[in-house]
Design a protein around this motif. Structure first.
Motif, short mmCIF file in Angstrom:
data_model
loop_
_atom_site.label_atom_id
_atom_site.label_comp_id
_atom_site.label_asym_id
_atom_site.label_seq_id
_atom_site.Cartn_x
_atom_site.Cartn_y
_atom_site.Cartn_z
N ALA A 206 39.71 39.02 32.69
CA ALA A 206 40.88 39.03 33.57
C ALA A 206 40.82 40.21 34.54
N TYR A 207 41.27 39.97 35.76
CA TYR A 207 41.43 41.05 36.73
C TYR A 207 42.81 40.96 37.34
N SER A 208 43.35 42.10 37.73
CA SER A 208 44.68 42.16 38.32
C SER A 208 44.55 42.29 39.84
N SER A 209 45.66 42.00 40.52
CA SER A 209 45.68 42.15 41.98
C SER A 209 47.11 42.40 42.43
N SER A 210 47.25 42.62 43.74
CA SER A 210 48.56 42.85 44.34
C SER A 210 49.23 41.55 44.76
N GLY A 211 48.73 40.41 44.27
CA GLY A 211 49.31 39.12 44.61
C GLY A 211 48.30 38.23 45.32
N VAL B 98 44.25 43.95 31.67
CA VAL B 98 43.14 43.31 32.38
C VAL B 98 41.93 44.23 32.28
N MET B 99 40.77 43.70 32.67
CA MET B 99 39.53 44.47 32.53
C MET B 99 38.84 44.78 33.84
N ALA B 100 39.44 44.41 34.97
CA ALA B 100 38.81 44.69 36.26
C ALA B 100 39.86 44.73 37.35
N LEU B 101 39.55 45.46 38.42
CA LEU B 101 40.46 45.60 39.55
C LEU B 101 39.66 46.02 40.76
N ALA B 102 39.94 45.39 41.91
CA ALA B 102 39.43 45.89 43.19
C ALA B 102 40.48 46.85 43.73
N SER B 103 40.11 48.09 43.96
CA SER B 103 41.09 49.10 44.36
C SER B 103 40.53 49.99 45.45
#
Length: 324
Positions: free
Chosen positions: A156-161, A201-206
């Protein structure tokens, strides 16, 4: 017979002077800077030192107002509809150009169009990083990609929408690499980062700003960047392009915008204010401390950057297609 043309000419000549007088008096009251996301994300991290610098310069309050919702669409649209008097600004992110294109993908009327904004000044334009928790099993990009292919839909990865500034780069990667990751959208970059730090979650583009304190503390590591070249200070972090993903180039930028109808003299006053703030050592130190490199541009330089980046992002959204 001659009075009417003469009076018209006098009236026309008076218009610029009124505009100049307006600009000279500007601002006469508080100037609101809208961030279309919750606190803690890239827009917020840039807006707050810039607003503080403008307060010192203008001797007027410059409150930062967070108006999250729909990956930035709510706050962006509010500024697009605001009175064009220079007293409502947007600290917009790269998703500003993406959201209307995403609406068209679904056959919806966009809540705003990019031409409803007057670009004033760009402050940062940083490549995004692929960040994972320090506890994650992957030490390299290759290990992450291989594990994702072994376990489709499980990382899973998170995002700003959906179609937000943190979703589009990850969607670029998943499209280019043929990955199936589980997307968990939040209302902004701050909550998305919290989800990574808490292990949801385990990943994020930041962008570098929000994750820099956590890199320093050792809570996260970065596996790759979406830049065209390696980033100073992160020379050991490969770019996705050098790993064979030619279309994976993305910059999370933050820039100040006014409503499009703002008169030219007021836009020039705003530009001069932004340029002065960009030279303010306190603003520069605050941005650097947060991990943001100042990349100031205004006028034609910002316009040219915006045209180029918008074209790249529109193409990326069209490649990504519909995301439910």
């Amino acid at each position: 017979m001659h009075r009417r043309p003469v009076l018209a000419a006098l009236a026309a000549a008076a218009l610029p002077r009124r505009g100049i007088a307006q600009a000279t008096d500007f601002p006469s009251r508080a100037v609101t800077m809208v961030v279309a996301f919750p606190p803690g994300g890239q827009g917020d991290v840039v807006a707050r030192p810039v607003a503080a610098g403008l307060e010192r310069l203008w001797r007027q309050p410059v409150p930062v107002v967070n108006r999250p919702g729909a990956a930035g669409e709510v706050g962006n649209a509010a500024v697009a509809r605001a009175a064009p008097d220079g007293h409502t600004l947007l600290m917009g992110l790269s998703s500003l150009a993406v959201i209307p294109e995403a609406a068209r993908l679904f056959g919806r009327q966009p809540a705003y169009e990019l031409d409803q904004f007057a670009p004033i000044a760009l402050f940062t334009a940083d490549p995004t990083f692929l960040a994972v928790p320090a506890s994650a099993p992957w030490q390299t990009l290759e290990e992450f990609l291989a594990d994702a292919k072994r376990r489709p839909g499980q990382i899973a990865y998170s995002s700003s929408g959906n179609y937000g500034a943190l979703h589009v780069p990850m969607a670029m990667l998943t499209t280019a690499a043929g990955l199936d990751l589980l997307h968990v959208p939040f209302q902004g970059g701050g909550p998305a980062l919290t989800a990574l730090l808490s292990g949801q979650v385990m990943a994020l583009a930041s962008g570098p700003g929000p994750i820099t304190p956590h890199l320093r503390s050792g809570a996260v590591r970065v596996l790759a960047s979406w830049g065209a070249r390696r980033i100073p200070g992160f020379e050991s972090v490969p770019t996705l392009q050098e790993r064979g993903f030619a279309t994976a180039e993305y910059y999370i930028w933050a820039g100040a915008f006014a409503p499009a109808g703002t008169p030219a003299p007021l836009r020039e006053s705003l530009r001069q204010g932004m340029a002065a703030v960009a030279r303010d050592p306190d603003v520069q130190r605050a941005l650097a401390a947060a991990g943001n490199g100042l990349d100031y541009r205004d006028g034609e330089a910002f316009d040219a950057f915006l045209r180029t980046d918008t074209a790249r992002l529109v193409q990326a959204v069209q490649r990504i297609g519909k995301v439910e």
